[in-house]
Design a protein around this motif. Sequence first.
Motif, PDB file in Angstrom:
ATOM      1  N   ARG A 108      47.539  41.753  43.076  1.00 46.80           N
ATOM      2  CA  ARG A 108      48.005  41.233  41.675  1.00 46.80           C
ATOM      3  C   ARG A 108      49.177  40.076  41.757  1.00 46.80           C
ATOM      4  O   ARG A 108      49.024  39.034  41.060  1.00 46.80           O
TER       5      ARG A 108
ATOM      6  N   TYR B 269      48.614  46.318  44.075  1.00 46.98           N
ATOM      7  CA  TYR B 269      49.803  45.475  43.696  1.00 46.98           C
ATOM      8  C   TYR B 269      50.070  44.030  44.425  1.00 46.98           C
ATOM      9  O   TYR B 269      50.482  43.098  43.780  1.00 46.98           O
TER      10      TYR B 269
ATOM     11  N   TRP C  49      56.390  48.702  35.567  1.00 46.46           N
ATOM     12  CA  TRP C  49      55.932  48.095  34.353  1.00 46.46           C
ATOM     13  C   TRP C  49      56.858  46.786  34.388  1.00 46.46           C
ATOM     14  O   TRP C  49      57.725  46.847  34.256  1.00 46.46           O
ATOM     15  N   GLY C  50      55.937  45.871  34.753  1.00 41.50           N
ATOM     16  CA  GLY C  50      56.517  44.263  34.625  1.00 41.50           C
ATOM     17  C   GLY C  50      57.493  44.155  35.457  1.00 41.50           C
ATOM     18  O   GLY C  50      58.709  43.405  35.399  1.00 41.50           O
TER      19      GLY C  50
ATOM     20  N   GLY D  31      47.199  37.253  40.236  1.00 43.61           N
ATOM     21  CA  GLY D  31      47.285  37.813  39.116  1.00 43.61           C
ATOM     22  C   GLY D  31      48.016  36.588  37.988  1.00 43.61           C
ATOM     23  O   GLY D  31      49.163  36.097  38.465  1.00 43.61           O
TER      24      GLY D  31
ATOM     25  N   GLU E 215      46.696  49.214  33.098  1.00 40.68           N
ATOM     26  CA  GLU E 215      45.497  48.686  34.007  1.00 40.68           C
ATOM     27  C   GLU E 215      45.635  49.260  35.391  1.00 40.68           C
ATOM     28  O   GLU E 215      44.765  49.424  35.991  1.00 40.68           O
TER      29      GLU E 215
ATOM     30  N   PRO F  75      51.876  44.986  36.582  1.00 43.57           N
ATOM     31  CA  PRO F  75      51.794  44.461  35.315  1.00 43.57           C
ATOM     32  C   PRO F  75      52.182  45.470  34.212  1.00 43.57           C
ATOM     33  O   PRO F  75      52.392  46.696  34.506  1.00 43.57           O
ATOM     34  N   LYS F  76      52.518  44.950  33.111  1.00 44.49           N
ATOM     35  CA  LYS F  76      52.746  45.770  31.886  1.00 44.49           C
ATOM     36  C   LYS F  76      51.347  46.310  31.370  1.00 44.49           C
ATOM     37  O   LYS F  76      50.119  45.825  31.743  1.00 44.49           O
TER      38      LYS F  76
ATOM     39  N   ASP G  25      49.169  36.880  35.219  1.00 40.77           N
ATOM     40  CA  ASP G  25      50.487  37.582  34.716  1.00 40.77           C
ATOM     41  C   ASP G  25      51.647  37.873  35.721  1.00 40.77           C
ATOM     42  O   ASP G  25      52.718  38.091  35.313  1.00 40.77           O
ATOM     43  N   ALA G  26      51.198  37.501  36.780  1.00 37.90           N
ATOM     44  CA  ALA G  26      52.565  37.513  37.944  1.00 37.90           C
ATOM     45  C   ALA G  26      53.056  36.213  38.133  1.00 37.90           C
ATOM     46  O   ALA G  26      53.912  35.979  39.081  1.00 37.90           O
TER      47      ALA G  26
END
Length: 266
Positions: free
Chosen positions: A124, A121, A195-196, A128, A161, A157-158, A130-131
Amino acid sequence: MSPIPDDVIEQVRDAADIVGLIGAHVELKRTGTDYRGPCPFHGGAHRNFAVIPKKGMFYCFVCHEAGDIFTFFMKKFGMDYPTAVRDVAAKVGIVIPERPSSGPDPREPLYEALTVAGEWYARRLREGADAGAAREYLARRGFPLDELLPVGLGFAPKGDEFAAAMRQLGFKDERLLEAGLLVERDDGSLRPRFWGRLLFPIHDLRGRVVAFGGRVLGEGEPKYLNSPESPVFHKGRLLYNLHQAKQAIRQVEHAVVVEGYFDALR
């Protein structure tokens, strides 16, 4: 080798001069209240490796290796945790009492899963795409990411993965469920619990990750979602970040208890 009582581990940790012990292997120079030197783990030439005596921890701002004095000996010399504790104890003159071994701690597989999850985490959050919203949220709250990296904040992340990555690393679904990292859907399938969300790792007094608190980014309920109770996490027995604050609390004989994760970090 018999287990080492927790109170003895804390005695060794409190007695250890983290600057002196690490300084025997790294050329450290004082910078403000911290000490800096070249990182012994990634072989850097610049002083990106920090020893922070107030928190009893080290951190590299390049390779992101971090931990306490026991972690340093484990990573530097390939020791397991009990051996590192005994080695530090010998250096500070503390004799560890022997007692009959009761066998390995059956919770170790959960600690391992939670530690690896925390590292996944945290990476990420740093890297990431998406982060980005999580990094922007931290900036808006006045927390530069570089300052928060040592405390291990992460991003969930959602999607599935995370679960796929943990399975690829060899972790079975049963262990991930027991650790509170997965939840079961109504149809019986499994999905990541978080999740997200921006994640705050929760540690026990020995500095082991035992749970996470997750703040939703954007719309969604609940605003904060915590790990469930588990064999390693009992919410009523822990205070967030106490594993880092306890040394200073003992020194000043005073503590300030605040409500939220961000309040504690600030």
